[in-house]
Motif scaffolding. Structure first.
Motif: not given
Length: 75
Positions: A11, A13, A18
């Motif tokens: 994951s 940003q 996100r």
């Protein structure tokens, strides 16, 4: 669905949102090494790739795979 078990999800940003990307571990290995060689975090490398890709032409996962292939061919 056997192929999905071989993907590793990470994951990030990106642009204030996100997002998760699932790639084969071999691609993450190449991308991690490329980030280290450039003195970047993996997140910074992914952000750089994201900002330069043509979103309509290449989804992020595809852009990351293409970048990893280009990196591997340079070595």
């Amino acid at each position: 669905m056997a192929a999905a078990r071989h993907l590793r999800k990470r994951s990030f940003q990106l642009a204030g949102h996100r997002t998760s990307v699932a790639l084969e571990p071999e691609f993450w290995t190449v991308l991690d090494a490329a980030a280290r060689r450039q003195g970047l975090s993996l997140a910074a490398l992914v952000t750089a790739i994201d900002t330069t890709r043509e979103a309509a032409a290449h989804p992020l996962a595809s852009a990351l795979r293409l970048h990893a292939l280009a990196e591997a061919s340079r070595r």
